[in-house]
Design an enzyme around this catalytic site. Structure first.
Site, PDB file in Angstrom:
ATOM      1  CD  GLN A  39      55.579  64.156  30.456  1.00  0.00           C
ATOM      2  OE1 GLN A  39      56.755  63.926  30.172  1.00  0.00           O
ATOM      3  NE2 GLN A  39      55.115  65.403  30.535  1.00  0.00           N
ATOM      4  CB  SER A  40      56.791  57.655  26.229  1.00  0.00           C
ATOM      5  OG  SER A  40      57.659  56.599  25.887  1.00  0.00           O
TER       6      SER A  40
END
Length: 350
Positions: free
Chosen positions: A82-83
């Site tokens: 989920q960067s």
């Protein structure tokens, strides 16, 4: 040094036009009254070309500019599934005609049949995504290192086939990327001066360290009295500050500047990241609710929520005294509100 001199040095560096600057800067009236401080917000979440901007855009302007100058075709970068950084890198690549390849560690394992948040956006944008699962007993540092190793093996194959590849480290935390927040600090100081405000504190979340390094380098260059309070979103020890000083110094050297930092120039607090990266905290979720219900603004449970929790706690404890003037740097990341339940925790329970 005067701001105009630093800005002239920055203009000499290759740069892609990815963001919309200056980002908004204004007073949070309701919370200022409630907390007894003069609280402003700097909206780096408004920086990008899409709805999903954030602090990585400033770094990427210089990183993508450098990549294009070197003739890159493929951009490799890293992060969690989920960067924010990875997703914003893909956006930047699509705008600039480059091919993005991501190596992402699954701290929270995604459901391929129900992709969410940044990983969903990565796929819509057509990035080549490699999800790296943690092996039993493998530490975060070990899986991160394995992710980089796998990516570099991939890059080697492409280079041997005649392609030009460019590696961007996690979070864009490189000397080139860090120059973006030297510029960002100057922009914020100019906005404060235009608003006829003198600030005592700047509060922000810090992860890979590039934003923090650039802000503190900017403060050093301008000899600005404002204290920069950096709240960790992952566990860090003293070496983190030493590495951040080294990063800032390399960025200053790239600009031909002689000023240098040491670890003692940084103020960071490692008390608010628990229980861990991409793991929600009670104080962080409380802070998200406070800003949403007082000002109608959204933070995220991974980065900005935990930093804002630190700000609220510092005010409550008197570490930030009453009547202080404070800037909160909103680094973006609200897409995490649409991530997996493990990242959100009990956010909706109160």
């Amino acid at each position: 040094m005067e701001t105009t001199g630093v800005k002239q040095l920055l203009k000499q560096k290759p740069k892609a036009s990815l963001g919309f600057y200056p980002t908004p800067f204004y007073r949070l009236e309701n919370l200022s009254k409630r907390l007894g401080i003069n609280l402003f917000i700097k909206r780096e979440d408004f920086s990008g070309q899409s709805l999903f901007g954030g602090n990585k855009i400033r770094k990427l302007e210089y990183l993508i500019g450098d990549a294009k100058e070197q003739g890159a075709e493929y951009i490799f970068t890293f992060g969690a599934t989920q960067s924010n950084h990875a997703m914003q890198t893909v956006e930047a690549c699509r705008k600039e005609g480059l091919t993005p390849i991501l190596y992402l560690v699954a701290y929270v394992e995604p459901d391929e049949k129900d992709l969410r948040s940044n990983l969903l956006l990565d796929r819509i944008l057509g990035a080549e995504v490699h999800v790296i699962l943690k092996n039993p007993g493998e530490s975060d540092a070990e899986v991160d290192a394995r992710s980089v190793q796998l990516a570099r093996e991939h890059m080697k194959r492409l280079i041997e086939a005649g392609h030009n590849c460019y590696e961007i480290p996690m979070g864009g935390a490189s000397p080139i990327g860090t120059t973006g927040f030297i510029e960002g600090f100057i922009e914020m100081v100019e906005q404060a001066e235009a608003a006829e405000q003198q600030f005592d504190y700047l509060v922000h979340a810090t992860g890979s360290g590039g934003t923090m390094a650039g802000l503190v380098a900017g403060k050093k260059l301008l000899n600005h009295p404002m204290r920069i309070l950096s709240f960790d979103v992952i566990g860090h020890d003293r070496s983190y500050l030493e590495n951040s000083a080294m990063l800032a110094n390399k960025s200053l050297a790239l600009l031909g500047l002689e000023e240098r930092l040491t670890a003692d120039d940084f103020e960071h607090d490692n008390s608010y990241y628990q229980p861990g990266y991409e793991m929600p905290s009670d104080k962080g979720n409380d802070a998200i609710r406070v800003l949403a219900r007082e000002e109608g603004l959204f933070l995220d449970p991974v980065y900005s929520g935990k930093a804002f929790a630190g700000l609220l706690d510092y005010v409550d404890k008197g570490i930030i005294p009453q009547n202080s003037s404070v800037i909160f740097l909103h680094t973006g990341g609200a897409t995490a509100l649409f991530a997996e339940k493990e990242i959100l925790g009990d956010l909706l329970d109160k």
